[in-house]
Design a protein around this motif. Structure first.
Motif, PDB file in Angstrom:
ATOM      1  N   UNK A 116      -1.807  11.832  -3.517  1.00 53.26           N
ATOM      2  CA  UNK A 116      -0.838  12.710  -2.869  1.00 53.26           C
ATOM      3  C   UNK A 116      -1.190  12.975  -1.419  1.00 53.26           C
ATOM      4  N   UNK A 117      -2.479  13.184  -1.148  1.00 54.90           N
ATOM      5  CA  UNK A 117      -2.906  13.393   0.240  1.00 54.90           C
ATOM      6  C   UNK A 117      -2.669  12.155   1.104  1.00 54.90           C
ATOM      7  N   UNK A 118      -2.956  10.987   0.538  1.00 56.24           N
ATOM      8  CA  UNK A 118      -2.722   9.733   1.279  1.00 56.24           C
ATOM      9  C   UNK A 118      -1.235   9.522   1.542  1.00 56.24           C
ATOM     10  N   UNK A 119      -0.404   9.774   0.545  1.00 58.22           N
ATOM     11  CA  UNK A 119       1.047   9.627   0.738  1.00 58.22           C
ATOM     12  C   UNK A 119       1.589  10.645   1.738  1.00 58.22           C
ATOM     13  N   UNK A 120       1.061  11.870   1.693  1.00 59.95           N
ATOM     14  CA  UNK A 120       1.493  12.892   2.642  1.00 59.95           C
ATOM     15  C   UNK A 120       1.120  12.502   4.080  1.00 59.95           C
ATOM     16  N   UNK A 121      -0.096  12.022   4.261  1.00 60.47           N
ATOM     17  CA  UNK A 121      -0.507  11.580   5.601  1.00 60.47           C
ATOM     18  C   UNK A 121       0.339  10.393   6.047  1.00 60.47           C
ATOM     19  N   UNK A 122       0.609   9.465   5.129  1.00 62.56           N
ATOM     20  CA  UNK A 122       1.407   8.284   5.482  1.00 62.56           C
ATOM     21  C   UNK A 122       2.831   8.673   5.854  1.00 62.56           C
ATOM     22  N   UNK A 138      -3.551   3.054  16.826  1.00 61.88           N
ATOM     23  CA  UNK A 138      -4.790   2.847  16.073  1.00 61.88           C
ATOM     24  C   UNK A 138      -5.508   4.178  15.865  1.00 61.88           C
ATOM     25  N   UNK A 139      -5.571   5.016  16.896  1.00 60.44           N
ATOM     26  CA  UNK A 139      -6.207   6.329  16.765  1.00 60.44           C
ATOM     27  C   UNK A 139      -5.437   7.188  15.761  1.00 60.44           C
ATOM     28  N   UNK A 140      -4.113   7.064  15.749  1.00 60.81           N
ATOM     29  CA  UNK A 140      -3.309   7.833  14.795  1.00 60.81           C
ATOM     30  C   UNK A 140      -3.456   7.298  13.374  1.00 60.81           C
ATOM     31  N   UNK A 141      -3.919   6.067  13.205  1.00 57.07           N
ATOM     32  CA  UNK A 141      -4.112   5.480  11.874  1.00 57.07           C
ATOM     33  C   UNK A 141      -5.410   5.959  11.234  1.00 57.07           C
ATOM     34  N   UNK A 142      -6.330   6.536  12.003  1.00 61.39           N
ATOM     35  CA  UNK A 142      -7.644   6.927  11.479  1.00 61.39           C
ATOM     36  C   UNK A 142      -7.551   7.870  10.272  1.00 61.39           C
ATOM     37  N   UNK A 143      -6.732   8.925  10.260  1.00 67.31           N
ATOM     38  CA  UNK A 143      -6.707   9.806   9.072  1.00 67.31           C
ATOM     39  C   UNK A 143      -6.255   9.091   7.796  1.00 67.31           C
ATOM     40  N   UNK A 144      -5.223   8.262   7.892  1.00 66.25           N
ATOM     41  CA  UNK A 144      -4.741   7.567   6.696  1.00 66.25           C
ATOM     42  C   UNK A 144      -5.765   6.564   6.201  1.00 66.25           C
ATOM     43  N   UNK A 145      -6.331   5.775   7.095  1.00 66.41           N
ATOM     44  CA  UNK A 145      -7.316   4.775   6.676  1.00 66.41           C
ATOM     45  C   UNK A 145      -8.549   5.443   6.069  1.00 66.41           C
ATOM     46  N   UNK A 146      -8.954   6.576   6.604  1.00 69.39           N
ATOM     47  CA  UNK A 146     -10.110   7.297   6.073  1.00 69.39           C
ATOM     48  C   UNK A 146      -9.802   7.889   4.703  1.00 69.39           C
ATOM     49  N   UNK A 147      -8.605   8.425   4.520  1.00 68.51           N
ATOM     50  CA  UNK A 147      -8.225   8.990   3.216  1.00 68.51           C
ATOM     51  C   UNK A 147      -8.171   7.907   2.143  1.00 68.51           C
ATOM     52  N   UNK A 148      -7.626   6.759   2.470  1.00 70.11           N
ATOM     53  CA  UNK A 148      -7.562   5.666   1.491  1.00 70.11           C
ATOM     54  C   UNK A 148      -8.961   5.137   1.198  1.00 70.11           C
ATOM     55  N   UNK A 149      -9.802   5.069   2.223  1.00 68.63           N
ATOM     56  CA  UNK A 149     -11.181   4.616   2.015  1.00 68.63           C
ATOM     57  C   UNK A 149     -11.946   5.591   1.117  1.00 68.63           C
ATOM     58  N   UNK A 150     -11.781   6.887   1.346  1.00 67.97           N
ATOM     59  CA  UNK A 150     -12.464   7.886   0.521  1.00 67.97           C
ATOM     60  C   UNK A 150     -11.972   7.825  -0.924  1.00 67.97           C
ATOM     61  N   UNK A 151     -10.691   7.608  -1.114  1.00 69.40           N
ATOM     62  CA  UNK A 151     -10.151   7.500  -2.467  1.00 69.40           C
ATOM     63  C   UNK A 151     -10.636   6.223  -3.155  1.00 69.40           C
ATOM     64  N   UNK A 152     -10.705   5.126  -2.389  1.00 68.26           N
ATOM     65  CA  UNK A 152     -11.150   3.857  -2.981  1.00 68.26           C
ATOM     66  C   UNK A 152     -12.638   3.878  -3.311  1.00 68.26           C
ATOM     67  N   UNK A 153     -13.448   4.568  -2.522  1.00 67.67           N
ATOM     68  CA  UNK A 153     -14.888   4.595  -2.758  1.00 67.67           C
ATOM     69  C   UNK A 153     -15.311   5.729  -3.712  1.00 67.67           C
ATOM     70  N   UNK A 154     -14.382   6.567  -4.112  1.00 69.70           N
ATOM     71  CA  UNK A 154     -14.729   7.664  -5.019  1.00 69.70           C
ATOM     72  C   UNK A 154     -14.973   7.084  -6.407  1.00 69.70           C
ATOM     73  N   UNK A 155     -16.095   7.426  -6.973  1.00 72.05           N
ATOM     74  CA  UNK A 155     -16.454   6.920  -8.303  1.00 72.05           C
ATOM     75  C   UNK A 155     -16.432   8.093  -9.287  1.00 72.05           C
ATOM     76  N   UNK A 156     -15.426   8.131 -10.204  1.00 66.27           N
ATOM     77  CA  UNK A 156     -15.325   9.272 -11.103  1.00 66.27           C
ATOM     78  C   UNK A 156     -16.522   9.420 -12.053  1.00 66.27           C
ATOM     79  N   UNK A 157     -17.136   8.344 -12.437  1.00 66.80           N
ATOM     80  CA  UNK A 157     -18.250   8.439 -13.389  1.00 66.80           C
ATOM     81  C   UNK A 157     -19.532   8.938 -12.716  1.00 66.80           C
ATOM     82  N   UNK A 158     -19.577   8.909 -11.382  1.00 64.30           N
ATOM     83  CA  UNK A 158     -20.793   9.333 -10.676  1.00 64.30           C
ATOM     84  C   UNK A 158     -20.870  10.844 -10.582  1.00 64.30           C
ATOM     85  N   UNK A 159     -19.801  11.577 -10.812  1.00 60.83           N
ATOM     86  CA  UNK A 159     -19.857  13.037 -10.667  1.00 60.83           C
ATOM     87  C   UNK A 159     -20.252  13.735 -11.929  1.00 60.83           C
TER      88      UNK A 159
END
Length: 159
Positions: A116-122, A138-159
């Motif tokens: 939802x956060x990624x879609x809202x930023x997009x 490119x500078x305006x793309x930083x928040x969306x790319x960072x949000x997608x990266x954080x979501x992709x690298x989040x590991x649910x089993x690690x928490x």
């Protein structure tokens, strides 16, 4: 004659005795050159260079498009924006919010927050900044790319 009648034909100037001054024709010089022969100082069309953009500048976009495929260019564009977000500390904030939501609610809640956060930023931010000058976009793309990266690298089993 008034200033509004500048286009009207003028009357020839009249001399002291009331007669019009005779038209004086300049004497025509006779040229020694024949009209058929080449003239000495005739302008040559190829003498002066015509300004144009150098080929090195006009060929660079063609060479860049041939060197990097559009998919690779897109990957580099978004990965560099995500790396800039990581360096600015935006990744830690978004990844911390997703991990916190997963710890307090559930994995489904964390996914809803991340997607939802990624879609809202997009929708609100990135969609309106894509047509800007490439450096600013490119500078305006930083928040969306960072949000997608954080979501992709989040590991649910690690928490």
């Amino acid at each position: 004659m008034s200033e509004h009648e500048w286009w009207a034909p003028q009357t020839p100037p009249v001399g002291k005795d009331g007669w019009a001054a005779p038209d004086i024709e300049p004497e025509q010089e006779e040229t020694e050159e024949a009209e058929d022969g080449p003239r000495t100082f005739a302008p040559q069309p190829d003498y002066w260079p015509r300004p144009h953009t150098p080929a090195a500048i006009t060929r660079i976009p063609d060479r860049a498009a041939a060197a990097i495929s559009p998919g690779t260019r897109r990957l580099l564009y978004n990965a560099s924006a995500a790396g800039a977000g990581w360096g600015l500390g935006l990744y830690d904030q978004f990844a911390g919010a997703v991990a916190d939501c997963a710890a307090t609610t559930s994995i489904g809640g964390a996914l809803v927050l991340g997607v939802g956060g990624s879609l809202l930023i997009a929708h609100v931010w990135d969609r309106r900044t894509r047509h800007w000058w490439p450096g600013i976009a490119w500078v305006a793309r930083i928040p969306l790319a960072t949000a997608i990266c954080a979501l992709a690298l989040w590991a649910p089993a690690a928490t």
